[in-house]
Scaffold this active site. Structure first.
Site, mmCIF file in Angstrom:
data_model
loop_
_atom_site.group_PDB
_atom_site.id
_atom_site.type_symbol
_atom_site.label_atom_id
_atom_site.label_comp_id
_atom_site.label_asym_id
_atom_site.label_seq_id
_atom_site.Cartn_x
_atom_site.Cartn_y
_atom_site.Cartn_z
ATOM 1 N N ARG A 96 0.834 -1.214 0.000
ATOM 2 C CA ARG A 96 0.000 0.000 0.000
ATOM 3 C C ARG A 96 0.863 1.256 0.000
ATOM 4 O O ARG A 96 0.520 2.255 -0.618
ATOM 5 C CB ARG A 96 -0.959 0.013 1.188
ATOM 6 C CG ARG A 96 -2.034 -1.041 1.111
ATOM 7 C CD ARG A 96 -2.937 -0.868 -0.127
ATOM 8 N NE ARG A 96 -3.694 -2.075 -0.362
ATOM 9 C CZ ARG A 96 -3.551 -2.873 -1.404
ATOM 10 N NH1 ARG A 96 -2.688 -2.612 -2.344
ATOM 11 N NH2 ARG A 96 -4.287 -3.948 -1.533
ATOM 12 N N GLU A 99 2.069 1.579 -3.439
ATOM 13 C CA GLU A 99 0.950 2.099 -4.221
ATOM 14 C C GLU A 99 0.785 3.610 -3.997
ATOM 15 O O GLU A 99 0.563 4.365 -4.946
ATOM 16 C CB GLU A 99 -0.325 1.364 -3.813
ATOM 17 C CG GLU A 99 -1.568 1.806 -4.554
ATOM 18 C CD GLU A 99 -2.797 1.051 -4.076
ATOM 19 O OE1 GLU A 99 -3.639 0.760 -4.932
ATOM 20 O OE2 GLU A 99 -2.916 0.777 -2.858
ATOM 21 N N SER A 122 15.026 14.670 3.266
ATOM 22 C CA SER A 122 15.964 13.703 3.816
ATOM 23 C C SER A 122 15.267 12.527 4.489
ATOM 24 O O SER A 122 14.277 12.708 5.199
ATOM 25 C CB SER A 122 16.868 14.391 4.839
ATOM 26 O OG SER A 122 17.728 13.452 5.451
#
Length: 156
Positions: A96, A99, A122
């Site tokens: 996920r 995604e 960073s």
């Protein structure tokens, strides 16, 4: 003196042993982090092989988990980072996030560059927090905060 790992195998094996000890002792990541004196996210990542712990924190974590002196020393080494082997992640939770980056990655890049200019956020000077909150529509929501220092690109 800081020492670095160049093969992830030792830290991976230690992560497996540490998680087994965590389960056997019925500990939470928060309890382990409390013993170490650092944030839950940082200590979890360190125990899972993604960060080095300072000496005292490593000794406290090793003691809590019932690990030996060699393990405490290994917790202090700078790891070869990256916990996901090549390719698309298959674990549903990790997928996920993959995604999310696939869908929102260019949006994040555009908004960061518009607000800050050319540079990066960073992952070294970085804080991570995960909170469980009530969803007004029922159930719960995960609030995930990624807090990284902006580092501008410097021409040379």
């Amino acid at each position: 003196m800081p020492h670095a790992q160049f093969d992830p195998a030792a830290r991976e094996a230690l992560a497996l042993a540490a998680v087994e000890a965590k389960i056997r002792k019925n500990l939470t990541w928060q309890e382990i982090a409390d013993a170490a004196g650092f944030s839950t996210a940082f200590v979890t990542a360190a125990v899972l092989g993604q960060h080095a712990l300072p000496e005292e924190a490593a000794k406290k974590v090793a003691e809590l988990l019932g690990l030996d002196e060699d393990d405490a020393l290994l917790l202090q080494t700078i790891p070869l980072r990256g916990s996901i082997p090549g390719g698309v992640p298959t674990d549903p939770t990790i997928y996920r996030f993959y995604e999310i980056v696939q869908v929102y990655g260019t949006t994040l890049k555009a908004l960061i560059h518009e607000q800050f200019g050319d540079g990066i956020v960073s992952a070294i000077n970085f804080k991570l927090d995960v909170q469980k909150v009530a969803d007004p529509e029922g159930g719960h929501r995960a609030v995930i905060t990624l807090d990284g220092k902006y580092l501008p690109t410097k021409p040379f």
